[in-house]
Design a protein around this motif. Structure first.
Motif, PDB file in Angstrom:
ATOM      1  N   MET A  69       0.856  -1.180   0.000  1.00 15.72           N
ATOM      2  CA  MET A  69       0.000   0.000   0.000  1.00 15.72           C
ATOM      3  C   MET A  69       0.897   1.236   0.000  1.00 15.72           C
ATOM      4  SD  MET A  69      -3.565   0.985   0.695  1.00 15.72           S
ATOM      5  CE  MET A  69      -4.134  -0.627   0.605  1.00 15.72           C
ATOM      6  N   SER A  70       0.612   2.174  -0.873  1.00 16.09           N
ATOM      7  CA  SER A  70       1.348   3.438  -0.954  1.00 16.09           C
ATOM      8  C   SER A  70       0.670   4.486  -0.081  1.00 16.09           C
ATOM      9  CB  SER A  70       1.390   3.929  -2.398  1.00 16.09           C
ATOM     10  OG  SER A  70       2.085   3.020  -3.218  1.00 16.09           O
ATOM     11  N   HIS A  71       1.454   5.508   0.303  1.00 13.10           N
ATOM     12  CA  HIS A  71       0.938   6.586   1.148  1.00 13.10           C
ATOM     13  C   HIS A  71       1.283   7.924   0.508  1.00 13.10           C
ATOM     14  CE1 HIS A  71       0.136   3.985   4.643  1.00 13.10           C
ATOM     15  NE2 HIS A  71       1.166   3.302   4.193  1.00 13.10           N
ATOM     16  N   ALA A  72       0.303   8.795   0.424  1.00  8.54           N
ATOM     17  CA  ALA A  72       0.498  10.162  -0.040  1.00  8.54           C
ATOM     18  C   ALA A  72       0.039  11.084   1.079  1.00  8.54           C
ATOM     19  CB  ALA A  72      -0.297  10.420  -1.308  1.00  8.54           C
ATOM     20  N   VAL A  73       0.816  12.130   1.361  1.00  9.14           N
ATOM     21  CA  VAL A  73       0.458  13.056   2.436  1.00  9.14           C
ATOM     22  C   VAL A  73       0.535  14.489   1.928  1.00  9.14           C
ATOM     23  CG1 VAL A  73       1.203  11.506   4.283  1.00  9.14           C
ATOM     24  CG2 VAL A  73       2.820  13.137   3.326  1.00  9.14           C
ATOM     25  N   GLY A  74      -0.199  15.360   2.597  1.00 11.39           N
ATOM     26  CA  GLY A  74      -0.174  16.771   2.250  1.00 11.39           C
ATOM     27  C   GLY A  74      -1.274  17.528   2.963  1.00 11.39           C
ATOM     28  N   THR A  75      -1.574  18.687   2.426  1.00  7.67           N
ATOM     29  CA  THR A  75      -2.606  19.556   2.988  1.00  7.67           C
ATOM     30  C   THR A  75      -3.591  19.932   1.885  1.00  7.67           C
ATOM     31  OG1 THR A  75      -1.331  21.561   2.512  1.00  7.67           O
ATOM     32  CG2 THR A  75      -1.011  20.533   4.694  1.00  7.67           C
ATOM     33  N   PHE A  76      -4.706  20.506   2.297  1.00  8.98           N
ATOM     34  CA  PHE A  76      -5.648  21.034   1.314  1.00  8.98           C
ATOM     35  C   PHE A  76      -6.460  22.162   1.917  1.00  8.98           C
ATOM     36  CE2 PHE A  76      -8.034  17.639   3.355  1.00  8.98           C
ATOM     37  CZ  PHE A  76      -9.324  18.147   3.494  1.00  8.98           C
ATOM     38  N   GLU A  77      -6.910  23.045   1.028  1.00  6.89           N
ATOM     39  CA  GLU A  77      -7.870  24.080   1.404  1.00  6.89           C
ATOM     40  C   GLU A  77      -9.230  23.637   0.893  1.00  6.89           C
ATOM     41  OE1 GLU A  77      -5.202  25.570  -0.781  1.00  6.89           O
ATOM     42  OE2 GLU A  77      -3.992  25.570   1.021  1.00  6.89           O
ATOM     43  N   VAL A  78     -10.254  23.948   1.667  1.00  7.21           N
ATOM     44  CA  VAL A  78     -11.612  23.584   1.259  1.00  7.21           C
ATOM     45  C   VAL A  78     -12.511  24.802   1.367  1.00  7.21           C
ATOM     46  CG1 VAL A  78     -12.228  22.741   3.577  1.00  7.21           C
ATOM     47  CG2 VAL A  78     -13.528  21.956   1.594  1.00  7.21           C
ATOM     48  N   GLN A  79     -13.386  24.942   0.409  1.00 10.65           N
ATOM     49  CA  GLN A  79     -14.423  25.966   0.453  1.00 10.65           C
ATOM     50  C   GLN A  79     -15.759  25.246   0.406  1.00 10.65           C
ATOM     51  OE1 GLN A  79     -14.217  28.967  -2.596  1.00 10.65           O
ATOM     52  NE2 GLN A  79     -16.019  30.018  -1.829  1.00 10.65           N
ATOM     53  N   ILE A  80     -16.617  25.547   1.388  1.00  7.50           N
ATOM     54  CA  ILE A  80     -17.944  24.936   1.466  1.00  7.50           C
ATOM     55  C   ILE A  80     -18.968  26.039   1.234  1.00  7.50           C
ATOM     56  CG2 ILE A  80     -19.576  23.689   2.921  1.00  7.50           C
ATOM     57  CD1 ILE A  80     -17.143  22.528   4.410  1.00  7.50           C
ATOM     58  N   THR A  81     -19.778  25.876   0.187  1.00  8.74           N
ATOM     59  CA  THR A  81     -20.763  26.889  -0.191  1.00  8.74           C
ATOM     60  C   THR A  81     -22.157  26.300  -0.080  1.00  8.74           C
ATOM     61  OG1 THR A  81     -19.163  27.794  -1.770  1.00  8.74           O
ATOM     62  CG2 THR A  81     -21.455  28.495  -2.008  1.00  8.74           C
ATOM     63  N   PRO A  82     -23.016  26.869   0.780  1.00  5.82           N
ATOM     64  CA  PRO A  82     -24.387  26.352   0.880  1.00  5.82           C
ATOM     65  C   PRO A  82     -25.131  26.481  -0.446  1.00  5.82           C
ATOM     66  CG  PRO A  82     -23.891  27.828   2.713  1.00  5.82           C
ATOM     67  CD  PRO A  82     -22.766  27.965   1.712  1.00  5.82           C
ATOM     68  N   ILE A  83     -25.962  25.486  -0.735  1.00  5.24           N
ATOM     69  CA  ILE A  83     -26.847  25.503  -1.898  1.00  5.24           C
ATOM     70  C   ILE A  83     -28.254  25.747  -1.365  1.00  5.24           C
ATOM     71  CG2 ILE A  83     -27.801  24.142  -3.801  1.00  5.24           C
ATOM     72  CD1 ILE A  83     -25.164  22.533  -3.771  1.00  5.24           C
ATOM     73  N   ALA A  84     -28.942  26.718  -1.935  1.00  8.38           N
ATOM     74  CA  ALA A  84     -30.284  27.064  -1.458  1.00  8.38           C
ATOM     75  C   ALA A  84     -31.217  25.860  -1.536  1.00  8.38           C
ATOM     76  CB  ALA A  84     -30.855  28.216  -2.278  1.00  8.38           C
ATOM     77  N   PRO A  85     -32.022  25.642  -0.491  1.00 11.83           N
ATOM     78  CA  PRO A  85     -32.960  24.510  -0.524  1.00 11.83           C
ATOM     79  C   PRO A  85     -34.047  24.730  -1.575  1.00 11.83           C
ATOM     80  CG  PRO A  85     -33.296  25.830   1.457  1.00 11.83           C
ATOM     81  CD  PRO A  85     -32.109  26.404   0.744  1.00 11.83           C
ATOM     82  N   GLU A  86     -34.603  23.624  -2.046  1.00 14.48           N
ATOM     83  CA  GLU A  86     -35.731  23.708  -2.975  1.00 14.48           C
ATOM     84  C   GLU A  86     -36.882  24.429  -2.275  1.00 14.48           C
ATOM     85  OE1 GLU A  86     -35.661  22.551  -6.163  1.00 14.48           O
ATOM     86  OE2 GLU A  86     -33.582  21.981  -5.834  1.00 14.48           O
ATOM     87  N   GLU A  87     -37.707  25.102  -3.062  1.00 17.39           N
ATOM     88  CA  GLU A  87     -38.823  25.861  -2.509  1.00 17.39           C
ATOM     89  C   GLU A  87     -39.750  25.014  -1.648  1.00 17.39           C
ATOM     90  OE1 GLU A  87     -41.820  28.377  -4.717  1.00 17.39           O
ATOM     91  OE2 GLU A  87     -39.902  29.158  -5.483  1.00 17.39           O
ATOM     92  N   ASP A  88     -39.962  23.765  -2.055  1.00 18.28           N
ATOM     93  CA  ASP A  88     -40.903  22.903  -1.336  1.00 18.28           C
ATOM     94  C   ASP A  88     -40.207  21.940  -0.370  1.00 18.28           C
ATOM     95  OD1 ASP A  88     -39.684  21.422  -3.295  1.00 18.28           O
ATOM     96  OD2 ASP A  88     -41.510  20.416  -3.971  1.00 18.28           O
ATOM     97  N   ALA A  89     -38.940  22.215  -0.029  1.00 22.16           N
ATOM     98  CA  ALA A  89     -38.206  21.339   0.898  1.00 22.16           C
ATOM     99  C   ALA A  89     -38.862  21.394   2.282  1.00 22.16           C
ATOM    100  CB  ALA A  89     -36.755  21.764   0.993  1.00 22.16           C
TER     101      ALA A  89
END
Length: 128
Positions: free
Chosen positions: A1-21
């Protein structure tokens, strides 16, 4: 098994709910990531989640494309996370059969650790 390591940036953007949710329906969010380290690339996906008073759950699908230790291609990740009173149980795996390009046939598990706001990863993987 190989291993890769590092870091990451994440952006989380809300998606508007459906009108009838219905009230209390899972929230939807768009994910975008930039990976650094042994994996250089981008991630894009969607997440569904519920959270109340530090407990809840989320599921997500994400496509990662870039270069993994010199091999160019793409693969998909499936996320399953459960939180109870702030404690987290998280499993992120490579979707079988999702590898493309020089990453065709990839299999493995993506481990995530957040320390001081920095997202770190360790990808345990195998390639044919």
């Amino acid at each position: 098994m190989s291993h890769a390591v590092g870091t990451f940036e994440v952006q989380i953007t809300p998606i508007a709910p459906e009108e009838d949710a219905p009230a209390g329906a899972p929230g939807r969010m768009r994910l975008t990531k930039t990976f650094h380290g042994d994996l250089q690339g981008e991630g894009a996906g969607e997440m569904l989640g519920l959270l109340k008073d530090g407990s809840g759950a989320y599921v997500a699908m994400e496509r990662v494309s870039g270069v993994l230790e010199g091999r160019r291609g793409a693969f998909a990740l499936v996320h399953r996370g459960v939180m109870e009173a702030g404690a987290q149980d998280l499993l992120i795996t490579i979707v079988p059969g999702s590898g493309e390009g020089e990453l065709a046939g990839i299999a493995g598990v993506f481990h995530l650790k957040i320390e001081g706001g920095l997202h770190r990863y360790e990808l345990q993987y195998s390639l044919p």
